[in-house]
Design an enzyme around this catalytic site. Structure first.
Site, PDB file in Angstrom:
ATOM      1  N   SER A 102       3.235   3.653 -18.112  1.00  0.00           N
ATOM      2  CA  SER A 102       3.216   4.195 -17.210  1.00  0.00           C
ATOM      3  C   SER A 102       4.628   4.502 -16.924  1.00  0.00           C
ATOM      4  O   SER A 102       5.636   3.831 -16.927  1.00  0.00           O
ATOM      5  CB  SER A 102       2.311   3.819 -16.558  1.00  0.00           C
ATOM      6  OG  SER A 102       2.279   4.724 -15.201  1.00  0.00           O
ATOM      7  N   ALA A 103       5.313   5.401 -15.997  1.00  0.00           N
ATOM      8  CA  ALA A 103       5.975   5.887 -15.773  1.00  0.00           C
ATOM      9  C   ALA A 103       6.105   6.076 -14.011  1.00  0.00           C
ATOM     10  O   ALA A 103       6.693   5.151 -13.877  1.00  0.00           O
ATOM     11  CB  ALA A 103       7.058   7.094 -15.421  1.00  0.00           C
ATOM     12  N   HIS A 104       5.218   6.660 -13.648  1.00  0.00           N
ATOM     13  CA  HIS A 104       5.448   6.096 -12.033  1.00  0.00           C
ATOM     14  C   HIS A 104       5.066   4.996 -11.063  1.00  0.00           C
ATOM     15  O   HIS A 104       4.941   5.057  -9.927  1.00  0.00           O
ATOM     16  CB  HIS A 104       4.439   7.638 -11.396  1.00  0.00           C
ATOM     17  CG  HIS A 104       3.325   7.125 -11.714  1.00  0.00           C
ATOM     18  ND1 HIS A 104       2.057   6.413 -10.348  1.00  0.00           N
ATOM     19  CD2 HIS A 104       1.961   6.701 -13.040  1.00  0.00           C
ATOM     20  CE1 HIS A 104       0.848   6.556 -11.367  1.00  0.00           C
ATOM     21  NE2 HIS A 104       0.601   6.803 -12.757  1.00  0.00           N
ATOM     22  N   CYS A 144     -16.115   2.133   1.160  1.00  0.00           N
ATOM     23  CA  CYS A 144     -15.846   3.627   1.758  1.00  0.00           C
ATOM     24  C   CYS A 144     -14.607   4.159   1.106  1.00  0.00           C
ATOM     25  O   CYS A 144     -14.333   5.445   1.566  1.00  0.00           O
ATOM     26  CB  CYS A 144     -15.634   3.043   3.882  1.00  0.00           C
ATOM     27  SG  CYS A 144     -17.289   2.754   3.483  1.00  0.00           S
TER      28      CYS A 144
END
Ligand SMILES: Cc1ncc(COP(=O)(O)O)c(C=O)c1O
Length: 377
Positions: A193-195, A316
């Protein structure tokens, strides 16, 4: 403090990407038609080469995707539909793996779910026992997204190699933070992944070892070695490669020190706290702690008012309204999941940030405990 969800783009990444939005915007497949296409293809090839080099792979083993979720979908669904058989995953995987496995199960594939111990580790003997004659693929994450536990991926991959089974690992939270070389670790497919490393959103990659047969999941043109159709995200790929290049060992060591400062200060200064995940074998950027007798969402909201973003495994806070399957997976109960808070660090985290966070969470937890219906008594 929520860098595991996503990080801020590094300005140097933006600078590297910019020409590919404006001057070099042609599609890579135009390389045979005009010089603008050649420029774009060079950008894409260069990015592919440097990402491949980081893990000791060859460029043609890197398939660009839209991100980790797509990479893991392609890995699981792509391998299983091309090689019918049994799938094994761990039960604390990210939803991209977990839900891909469930989709395959609904389609008639047999899936086994490995449980983990109280720190989040897979027992290699459990894996050996679960592998059957018809097992095709094992998918076990390199590190966990919530508790940060780092698996002994080499051992797990070797077990699969010896058994003649493909091994996929989701390296979303380890890529560039923990060295991974495909010449030493016999993983066949790796989600990247890059982000999560100050690169752009909307780009990721799947490492796919040469010769492995998978069925394309995104039909379109013949892009990405005919493994993933659709126009290539060239600015994204260039930004991804730049982000990879910018991570250094010094940065990882510094982040790890900050992580240890959070863990040590919180456990020492705030009573009734439990570290979730392993103390040593964990990624440098993650600390996950349960504050007993208070709810994670109350802490999260109070910390937000004090300018701090953290995340929680409380029900929640999840769209599924279920407590974290990871905390439950390590044998925690609902109380432990509800009170869990994840702190995740990045390039721009400082010691002042960390001290501000610990000082404030101390006050918040103290106040919440005074009024908590979950109080000790
Ligand atoms: C371990 C892991 N894998 C995969 C994903 C999916 O990543 P994305 O949504 O960026 O494609 C995430 C997202 O949080 C993750 O934490």
């Amino acid at each position: 403090m929520d860098n595991a969800s996503s990080t801020c783009l590094d300005e140097r990444v933006m600078e590297a990407m910019e020409p590919y939005f404006f001057d070099k915007y042609a599609v890579a497949t135009s390389e045979f038609g005009h010089s603008m296409g050649v420029e774009s293809k060079e950008g894409l090839d260069g990015a592919r080469k440097s990402i491949a080099e980081n893990i000791g792979a060859s460029p043609q083993e890197i398939v660009f995707t839209s991100g980790s979720a797509e990479s893991s979908n392609l890995a699981l669904k792509g391998v299983l539909s091309a090689n019918d058989g049994h799938l094994i995953i761990s039960d604390i995987e990210d939803f991209s793996v977990l839900h891909s496995a469930r989709t395959l199960e609904k389609a008639g594939y047999d899936v086994s779910y490995l449980t983990v111990d109280d720190e989040g580790f897979i027992d290699p003997d459990d894996l050996k026992e679960e592998i059957r004659d018809d097992t095709v693929l094992v998918s076990i994450q390199h590190a966990n997204q919530e508790i940060g536990t780092l698996q002994d991926i080499k051992k797990l991959a070797e077990i699969c190699k010896d058994a003649g089974v493909f091994f996929h690992t989701d390296a979303t939270h380890t890529f560039t933070r923990i060295p991974l070389d495909v010449n030493e670790i016999p993983a066949d497919l790796i989600t990247l992944s890059a982000h999560t490393i100050h690169g752009p959103k909307g780009i990721g990659a799947l490492y796919l070892r040469d010769g492995i047969n998978i069925k394309k999941q995104m039909d379109g043109g013949f892009q990405e070695f005919d493994k993933r159709g659709g126009l290539e995200n060239i600015p994204g790929a260039v930004g991804f490669a730049k982000a990879v290049e910018l991570v250094t060992k010094e940065e990882n060591d510094r982040i790890k020190e900050l992580r240890d400062r959070i863990i040590d200060r919180v456990l020492k200064e705030i009573p009734d706290t439990t570290l979730n995940g392993a103390r040593e074998e964990r990624i440098p950027q993650n600390a996950n702690i349960t504050f007993h007798y208070v709810e994670g969402e109350s802490i999260t909201l109070h910390m937000d008012m004090r300018g701090v973003a953290v995340s929680t495994g409380s029900a929640c806070f999840s769209r599924s309204l279920e407590a974290s399957h990871v905390i439950m997976g390590i044998g925690g109960d609902h109380e432990r999941a509800h009170g869990s808070v994840r702190f995740s660090l990045g390039r721009y985290s400082t010691q002042d940030d960390v001290d501000y966070v610990v000082d404030n969470i101390k006050e918040v937890v103290e106040r919440l405990r005074e009024i908590s219906p979950l109080g000790k008594e």
